[in-house]
Design an enzyme around this catalytic site. Sequence first.
Site, PDB file in Angstrom:
ATOM      1  CG  ASP A   1      -5.358  -3.731  -1.495  1.00 39.29           C
ATOM      2  OD1 ASP A   1      -4.931  -3.230  -0.427  1.00 39.29           O
ATOM      3  OD2 ASP A   1      -5.624  -4.940  -1.611  1.00 39.29           O
TER       4      ASP A   1
ATOM      5  CE  LYS B   1     -10.088   2.882   8.283  1.00 42.16           C
ATOM      6  NZ  LYS B   1     -10.569   2.098   7.111  1.00 42.16           N
TER       7      LYS B   1
ATOM      8  NE  ARG C   1      -2.046  -3.102  -3.961  1.00 37.26           N
ATOM      9  CZ  ARG C   1      -2.072  -3.230  -2.645  1.00 37.26           C
ATOM     10  NH1 ARG C   1      -2.045  -2.165  -1.881  1.00 37.26           N
ATOM     11  NH2 ARG C   1      -2.141  -4.419  -2.080  1.00 37.26           N
TER      12      ARG C   1
ATOM     13  CG  ASP D   1      -8.372   0.420  10.431  1.00 34.06           C
ATOM     14  OD1 ASP D   1      -9.076   1.203  11.068  1.00 34.06           O
ATOM     15  OD2 ASP D   1      -8.819  -0.613   9.904  1.00 34.06           O
TER      16      ASP D   1
ATOM     17  CD  GLU E   1       1.062   0.940   6.813  1.00 35.33           C
ATOM     18  OE1 GLU E   1       1.226   0.869   5.588  1.00 35.33           O
ATOM     19  OE2 GLU E   1       0.891  -0.054   7.539  1.00 35.33           O
ATOM     20  CG  ASP E   2      -1.474   1.713   3.164  1.00 34.61           C
ATOM     21  OD1 ASP E   2      -1.244   1.449   4.368  1.00 34.61           O
ATOM     22  OD2 ASP E   2      -2.025   0.896   2.405  1.00 34.61           O
TER      23      ASP E   2
ATOM     24  N   GLY F   1       0.776  -1.236   0.000  1.00 35.29           N
ATOM     25  CA  GLY F   1       0.000   0.000   0.000  1.00 35.29           C
ATOM     26  C   GLY F   1       0.806   1.285   0.000  1.00 35.29           C
TER      27      GLY F   1
ATOM     28  CG  PHE G   1     -12.407  -0.529   3.057  1.00 36.54           C
ATOM     29  CD1 PHE G   1     -11.536  -1.065   3.997  1.00 36.54           C
ATOM     30  CD2 PHE G   1     -12.147  -0.746   1.716  1.00 36.54           C
ATOM     31  CE1 PHE G   1     -10.438  -1.824   3.605  1.00 36.54           C
ATOM     32  CE2 PHE G   1     -11.039  -1.504   1.311  1.00 36.54           C
ATOM     33  CZ  PHE G   1     -10.192  -2.043   2.263  1.00 36.54           C
ATOM     34  CB  VAL G   2     -10.431   5.063   1.733  1.00 38.49           C
ATOM     35  CG1 VAL G   2     -11.481   5.933   2.398  1.00 38.49           C
ATOM     36  CG2 VAL G   2      -9.253   4.836   2.687  1.00 38.49           C
TER      37      VAL G   2
HETATM   38  P1  IMP Z   1      -3.913  -1.748  10.960  1.00 39.06           P
HETATM   39  O1  IMP Z   1      -2.931  -2.796  11.387  1.00 39.06           O
HETATM   40  O2  IMP Z   1      -5.321  -2.108  11.370  1.00 39.06           O
HETATM   41  O3  IMP Z   1      -3.549  -0.362  11.385  1.00 39.06           O
HETATM   42  O4  IMP Z   1      -4.003  -1.829   9.398  1.00 39.06           O
HETATM   43  C1  IMP Z   1      -3.171  -1.202   8.543  1.00 39.06           C
HETATM   44  C2  IMP Z   1      -3.288  -1.826   7.167  1.00 39.06           C
HETATM   45  O5  IMP Z   1      -4.639  -2.231   6.884  1.00 39.06           O
HETATM   46  C3  IMP Z   1      -2.957  -0.814   6.109  1.00 39.06           C
HETATM   47  O6  IMP Z   1      -1.608  -0.856   5.788  1.00 39.06           O
HETATM   48  C4  IMP Z   1      -3.842  -1.226   4.957  1.00 39.06           C
HETATM   49  O7  IMP Z   1      -3.161  -2.159   4.143  1.00 39.06           O
HETATM   50  C5  IMP Z   1      -5.040  -1.896   5.585  1.00 39.06           C
HETATM   51  N1  IMP Z   1      -6.214  -0.983   5.668  1.00 39.06           N
HETATM   52  C6  IMP Z   1      -6.786  -0.456   6.763  1.00 39.06           C
HETATM   53  N2  IMP Z   1      -7.819   0.347   6.463  1.00 39.06           N
HETATM   54  C7  IMP Z   1      -7.915   0.324   5.120  1.00 39.06           C
HETATM   55  C8  IMP Z   1      -8.791   0.985   4.176  1.00 39.06           C
HETATM   56  O8  IMP Z   1      -9.711   1.773   4.504  1.00 39.06           O
HETATM   57  N3  IMP Z   1      -8.556   0.705   2.861  1.00 39.06           N
HETATM   58  C9  IMP Z   1      -7.565  -0.117   2.432  1.00 39.06           C
HETATM   59  N4  IMP Z   1      -6.725  -0.737   3.250  1.00 39.06           N
HETATM   60  C10 IMP Z   1      -6.893  -0.521   4.596  1.00 39.06           C
HETATM   61 MG    MG Z   2      -3.527  -3.489   2.256  1.00 37.70          MG
END
Ligand code: IMP
Ligand code: MG
Length: 179
Positions: A158, A130, A164, A102, A98-99, A43, A151-152
């Site tokens: 992606d 987020k 992407r 969450d 990081e993209d 991402g 969800f974006v």
């Molecule tokens: P975390 O471990 O929950 O913080 O998740 C981070 C990863 O989840 C990111 O690097 C994304 O790959 C994926 N992710 C979380 N939210 C989204 C979203 O809204 N769209 C796409 N990918 C997401």
């Molecule tokens: Mg991802």
Amino acid sequence: MLEDVEKILVSQEDLAKRVEQLGQEITKDYAGQEILMIGVLRGAAIFMADLSRAIKVPVALDFMAVSSYGHSTSSSGVVRIIKDLDEDVKGKHVLIVEDIIDSGLTLKYLIDYIKSRDPQSVKICTLLNKPDRRKVEVPIAYNGFTIPDYFVVGFGLDYAEKYRNLPFIGILKPEIYSH
Ligand code: IMP
Ligand code: MG
């Protein structure tokens, strides 16, 4: 692809402006130093390509890949390294790119992993934040945009490896992932 997007949340123009600002901020903060940027695949690749070119101090680029959500839209909480670092981080100024953050689980794992390898400093730069679904706190040094709990997709993000290459951040229509 476009027909699967409900709404554009961050336009291509706003993305370009913000990435430029982040680059200037990072350039100032790291004046006289070199940065090892570590992108979280896949991402962050697109964001990192633009961000690195907005930074005017020397940078080295490395990437890590960790297990992701697969075809689901929420975190399993399990983080597994798929691709490890190629560079030695010892004594370096590491900037994790990081993209989106969450739950924070991925970044929490990565920052601890990288810190255990003795870098001089570690900071996080994320394009999107987020905060609504945060499960663990992670220190974010640079944040592109804070967004609500949608969800974006696009600009590297992606759903099931699609979208992407959209040049903006868009909210995916829920019917795409709800069946
Ligand atoms: P975390 O471990 O929950 O913080 O998740 C981070 C990863 O989840 C990111 O690097 C994304 O790959 C994926 N992710 C979380 N939210 C989204 C979203 O809204 N769209 C796409 N990918 C997401
Ligand atoms: Mg991802």
